[in-house]
Structure formats: C-alpha cells, structure tokens
Design a protein around this motif. Structure first.
Motif, PDB file in Angstrom:
ATOM      1  N   SER A   1      52.075  39.238   7.327  1.00 15.35           N
ATOM      2  CA  SER A   1      51.890  40.296   6.345  1.00 15.35           C
ATOM      3  C   SER A   1      52.112  41.620   7.062  1.00 15.35           C
ATOM      4  O   SER A   1      51.874  41.728   8.258  1.00 15.35           O
ATOM      5  N   GLY A   2      52.565  42.625   6.321  1.00 11.70           N
ATOM      6  CA  GLY A   2      52.770  43.909   6.968  1.00 11.70           C
ATOM      7  C   GLY A   2      53.411  44.940   6.082  1.00 11.70           C
ATOM      8  O   GLY A   2      53.431  44.819   4.858  1.00 11.70           O
ATOM      9  N   LEU A   3      53.946  45.949   6.729  1.00  8.48           N
ATOM     10  CA  LEU A   3      54.596  47.061   6.041  1.00  8.48           C
ATOM     11  C   LEU A   3      56.051  46.734   5.795  1.00  8.48           C
ATOM     12  O   LEU A   3      56.781  46.382   6.714  1.00  8.48           O
ATOM     13  N   TRP A   4      56.461  46.883   4.560  1.00  3.82           N
ATOM     14  CA  TRP A   4      57.845  46.644   4.184  1.00  3.82           C
ATOM     15  C   TRP A   4      58.572  47.971   4.045  1.00  3.82           C
ATOM     16  O   TRP A   4      59.676  48.132   4.530  1.00  3.82           O
ATOM     17  N   ARG A   5      57.946  48.924   3.363  1.00  2.00           N
ATOM     18  CA  ARG A   5      58.554  50.252   3.169  1.00  2.00           C
ATOM     19  C   ARG A   5      57.486  51.329   3.261  1.00  2.00           C
ATOM     20  O   ARG A   5      56.346  51.128   2.855  1.00  2.00           O
ATOM     21  N   LEU A   6      57.906  52.479   3.728  1.00  2.00           N
ATOM     22  CA  LEU A   6      57.048  53.656   3.731  1.00  2.00           C
ATOM     23  C   LEU A   6      57.935  54.870   3.495  1.00  2.00           C
ATOM     24  O   LEU A   6      58.811  55.170   4.300  1.00  2.00           O
ATOM     25  N   ASN A   7      57.740  55.529   2.368  1.00  2.00           N
ATOM     26  CA  ASN A   7      58.500  56.721   1.995  1.00  2.00           C
ATOM     27  C   ASN A   7      57.499  57.841   1.715  1.00  2.00           C
ATOM     28  O   ASN A   7      56.707  57.727   0.782  1.00  2.00           O
ATOM     29  N   ILE A   8      57.551  58.881   2.508  1.00  5.11           N
ATOM     30  CA  ILE A   8      56.723  60.066   2.260  1.00  5.11           C
ATOM     31  C   ILE A   8      57.671  61.175   1.822  1.00  5.11           C
ATOM     32  O   ILE A   8      58.693  61.436   2.472  1.00  5.11           O
ATOM     33  N   ALA A   9      57.338  61.823   0.714  1.00  2.00           N
ATOM     34  CA  ALA A   9      58.187  62.894   0.170  1.00  2.00           C
ATOM     35  C   ALA A   9      58.445  63.950   1.246  1.00  2.00           C
ATOM     36  O   ALA A   9      57.545  64.304   2.015  1.00  2.00           O
ATOM     37  N   ALA A  10      59.677  64.428   1.297  1.00  4.82           N
ATOM     38  CA  ALA A  10      60.102  65.363   2.343  1.00  4.82           C
ATOM     39  C   ALA A  10      59.140  66.537   2.502  1.00  4.82           C
ATOM     40  O   ALA A  10      58.753  66.876   3.613  1.00  4.82           O
ATOM     41  N   GLY A  11      58.734  67.139   1.410  1.00  6.92           N
ATOM     42  CA  GLY A  11      57.856  68.304   1.484  1.00  6.92           C
ATOM     43  C   GLY A  11      56.405  67.980   1.782  1.00  6.92           C
ATOM     44  O   GLY A  11      55.593  68.886   1.962  1.00  6.92           O
ATOM     45  N   ARG A  12      56.077  66.708   1.871  1.00  6.07           N
ATOM     46  CA  ARG A  12      54.686  66.301   2.110  1.00  6.07           C
ATOM     47  C   ARG A  12      54.507  65.626   3.472  1.00  6.07           C
ATOM     48  O   ARG A  12      53.430  65.165   3.792  1.00  6.07           O
TER      49      ARG A  12
END
Length: 167
Positions: free
Chosen positions: A83-94
């Motif tokens: 089990s784990g992280l598949w995707r991580l998207n943080i908004a550019a301005g954040r």
C-alpha cells in the motif's frame, strides 16, 4: 496553511470540478499525471484506489491518491501486499505550505489504521524529482524499480487504534 486545519475528503460531485482544476507548477507537469487521469484510474482500480481531495477551509489545495492492497491472497504471495502513495498533486500556488507533507502523513496514518506495516512510493528519476521530499519524510530506496521509477518504502509501527480491514 491557513488558520483552519487541512483535511482529506472524498471526491464528490460537489467538489469534482475544484479537484480536477488542481494544477501543479508547470515545471512539475512531467513528474505527475493530471488529477483527471488519476480519477479515471481510481474508477478502473476501485478495489485498491483511495482518491482524496486535500482541503483547507473551503478550498481544494491538492489531490492525493493512495493504493491500498488489502484484498490479496497471502497463500499466493505473502510479500506482495503493498500500500502507498500513487499520486500527489499540490496546486502550484499552494506549494511550500506543508500540504504535501500533510497528505503523505494522512495517507500513512490511514494505511497504519488499516493494519499496514509499510508505505510505498515511486518517483521519476529526473532533475527536480520529488525524491528528496520523500526521503526527508522517512522513505528509503528499496533498490527495486517500478517500470523505470525507483521504489521507496517507509516502515510503520502499528497504531494504537489499528482496525481489522474489511474483506
């Protein structure tokens, strides 16, 4: 982060458009798939995908998707459970405000709660990769590759409120 506490929430019809609007910094677009692709993958891998919006106050600031392989046959391959992280998207301005760290820790806690003992992640081996970020959060390289991406793992200790995982 704002004065409110960030939290992970399911992706729903009410927040779908805001979640799909999350865009990483243009220089990072080659490192992570767009949210809409992740949601399509979550749909076709519904048994294991765990997609969540990262919300602070009323604002969607990012997206995280875990894979939770708790439906597996230990008689076939007891070491295959991952089990784990598949995707991580943080908004550019954040970015740079702790949301990525928060999301990784929240996913880690969910995996621990479900009885997991390790969290896995992969990253693209290119300049400006997120490898230092993950290593700084306690992941270590396993020496394995998933496709052409290095695999990282973080060992967990069972949490006090670990619950049995439904079949």
């Amino acid at each position: 982060m704002t004065d409110s506490s960030p939290r992970l929430v399911p992706v729903t019809p009410d927040n779908f458009d805001a979640v799909c609007a999350v865009r990483v910094h243009p220089a990072q677009e080659h490192l992570v798939s767009p949210v809409v692709k992740s949601l399509a993958e979550a749909y076709v891998h519904g048994e294991t995908a765990w997609p969540r919006a990262i919300v602070d106050g009323d604002e969607v600031v990012g997206f995280v998707m875990a894979f939770m392989d708790f439906v597996w046959d230990p008689a076939k391959d007891p070491e295959h459970r991952r089990s784990g992280l598949w995707r991580l998207n943080i908004a550019a301005g954040r970015q740079g405000k702790g949301y990525g760290r928060f999301a990784v820790e929240a996913v880690t806690e969910e995996i621990r709660r479900r009885g997991g003992t390790r969290v896995y992640v992969t990253w693209k081996p290119v300049e400006d990769s997120p490898e230092p970020f993950y290593l700084g959060l306690g992941f270590r390289r396993t020496g394995e590759l998933s496709g052409d991406e290095p695999v990282g793992v973080r060992d967990l200790t069972p949490g006090p409120d670990a619950a049995p995982v439904p079949a």
